[in-house]
Design an enzyme around this catalytic site. Sequence first.
Site, PDB file in Angstrom:
ATOM      1  N   CYS A 171      28.119  18.313 -65.700  1.00 28.58           N
ATOM      2  CA  CYS A 171      27.776  19.448 -65.657  1.00 28.58           C
ATOM      3  C   CYS A 171      28.515  20.897 -66.549  1.00 28.58           C
ATOM      4  CB  CYS A 171      27.680  20.358 -63.740  1.00 28.58           C
ATOM      5  SG  CYS A 171      26.641  19.069 -63.072  1.00 28.58           S
ATOM      6  N   GLY A 218      31.223  25.770 -69.630  1.00 33.03           N
ATOM      7  CA  GLY A 218      32.253  24.999 -71.277  1.00 33.03           C
ATOM      8  C   GLY A 218      34.376  25.199 -71.163  1.00 33.03           C
ATOM      9  N   ASN A 219      34.163  26.576 -70.030  1.00 31.82           N
ATOM     10  CA  ASN A 219      35.464  26.478 -70.238  1.00 31.82           C
ATOM     11  C   ASN A 219      36.048  25.431 -69.650  1.00 31.82           C
ATOM     12  OD1 ASN A 219      35.165  29.488 -70.698  1.00 31.82           O
ATOM     13  ND2 ASN A 219      35.593  29.556 -68.437  1.00 31.82           N
ATOM     14  N   LYS A 220      36.028  24.484 -68.484  1.00 31.21           N
ATOM     15  CA  LYS A 220      36.747  23.167 -67.633  1.00 31.21           C
ATOM     16  C   LYS A 220      36.777  22.570 -69.242  1.00 31.21           C
ATOM     17  CE  LYS A 220      35.465  24.245 -63.126  1.00 31.21           C
ATOM     18  NZ  LYS A 220      34.575  25.385 -63.458  1.00 31.21           N
ATOM     19  N   ASP A 278      31.539  18.985 -61.491  1.00 35.80           N
ATOM     20  CA  ASP A 278      31.542  20.051 -61.524  1.00 35.80           C
ATOM     21  C   ASP A 278      30.203  21.163 -60.906  1.00 35.80           C
ATOM     22  OD1 ASP A 278      33.112  22.870 -60.612  1.00 35.80           O
ATOM     23  OD2 ASP A 278      32.302  23.749 -62.308  1.00 35.80           O
ATOM     24  N   CYS A 295      33.306  25.683 -56.339  1.00 40.22           N
ATOM     25  CA  CYS A 295      33.462  27.062 -56.425  1.00 40.22           C
ATOM     26  C   CYS A 295      32.766  27.490 -55.304  1.00 40.22           C
ATOM     27  CB  CYS A 295      33.009  28.161 -57.795  1.00 40.22           C
ATOM     28  SG  CYS A 295      31.385  28.160 -57.920  1.00 40.22           S
TER      29      CYS A 295
END
Length: 509
Positions: free
Chosen positions: A264, A268-270, A335, A394
């Site tokens: 998921c 896009g940070n991860k 995530d 989160c």
Amino acid sequence: MQRPKTKRRNSFPPELAKTPKPLGMKKAKKSVEENGGKLRGADRSAYFARREAAKILRVVLEGDAKRRASASIKSLIYQPSVRNKKATFALLCETLKHLPIIKDVLEAASILNTKWKRQQELVYIIVYDILFGQAVPLVGDAEKYLMRHEGALRSALKQLLSQRNVKTVKQLIALHEVPDVSVPRYVRVNTLKLDVDSALFELQKNYSVQKDNLLPELLILPPGTDLHDHPLVKNGSIFMQGKASSMAAPALRPQPGWEVIDACAAPGNKTIHLAALMMSRGKIIACELKKERVKRLKDTIKLSGASNIQVLNEDFLNINPKDPSYSKVNAILLDPSCSGSGTAASRLDHLLPSRTAGQDTDMERLNKLASFQRKALQHALLFPALERIVYSTCSINQIENEDVIKSVLPIAESHGFHLAKPFPEWQCRGLPVFEGSECLIRTDPAKHGEGFFIALFARKDAISSESSNKNKTTILHSTPGIKDEQRKKKRIPFISTNPFKMWLYDQLM
């Protein structure tokens, strides 16, 4: 909340009469006429900020009314399409802060007809500026209409103060206000473009910066540090990402050359963190179901400079683990959609109507989210070559975290997986609701600034194989006999017509 330096307006109560009086309609109209009917400078900036803030406010209020996970206020503000980000951000936050009062004032004033009720978000924004913000020039139909009823709005505000038995607008706001949470500003250095020391050197020119003691690529700045216009952010050398969120990719420990799925992926940070850890070697398949979020994901990847990411506009649950295309997938980062309860402060969720009304817990929605999360985690376990899975949210809710892991654990064990313990030095662990919860990672919103949850599943035979390879390497480098034997096998014959040189070579070898 800081706003651009413009002429400020004052609220109606008489105790504030010593401050500058609001700009009247005649003066506002004269100001516009002197400029040829055109907006200039700060007036122009404020006019367009109101429109941009109204669009974002509609998205925020619709999402809050349906109690579904949506983009945070900050992420909506800092998308590329928003031009005047600082002014729009301040205007949106202040309008949300005053929204209960604005709604009460509008209801008491009874000035809205059907036409303006359909544009209520813009009305909220302009009414905030009329009563509490800056001068409103008479350009724009909405501004003209509401300024004609300025007297009724101010009279309704005065009446509201009397009804609530308070003397000032500040006291009225305090009846609805939730305290802000101050957390450090974390930035993650994108090692695909810049090394950590160089980023530290550049940031220290203007800010107080220190390295994080857990993640080597993470830097810590004072709370409230605004870096959105910093050159290192704009060119993708650093990304603003919380510490807890930055722990997910390193917990997976992807190796260069691996094939990895980010199930998921947006925004896009991860995903790009995985690419940096893999040094852009191997392959990352970034799945994202929603088309509008795919664009955001692609923009993030482009900015990062990562070259080993394939974006897939597809539901992760629709990917067939038996498809030969995925037969070499080594790791999955999952995530999934969650309640976002752990990032409520950084998302500014305390400004939302549901939070101020005490309606922030929706068990029906949480149950639906948990059902999807279990299904996605079970699906991830079916990939044949998989060695590691990280499940992260989160959220601070047990139903989305420990309960999901507990329900899936027997299935994971039947596929040869067990719970591993990432970051052994991390003290805050899972709730003790089942055996093995000490392997889970939690972060505390009060202590760490945000609430996050991480679980790592590792395949037992993969761990054994990895340990065996490490032991073989250790034996090879530490046992003289084996080392000499290997050296003899790799010895290259020396040929020479000089007998002395041949004898010397033999002695040296």
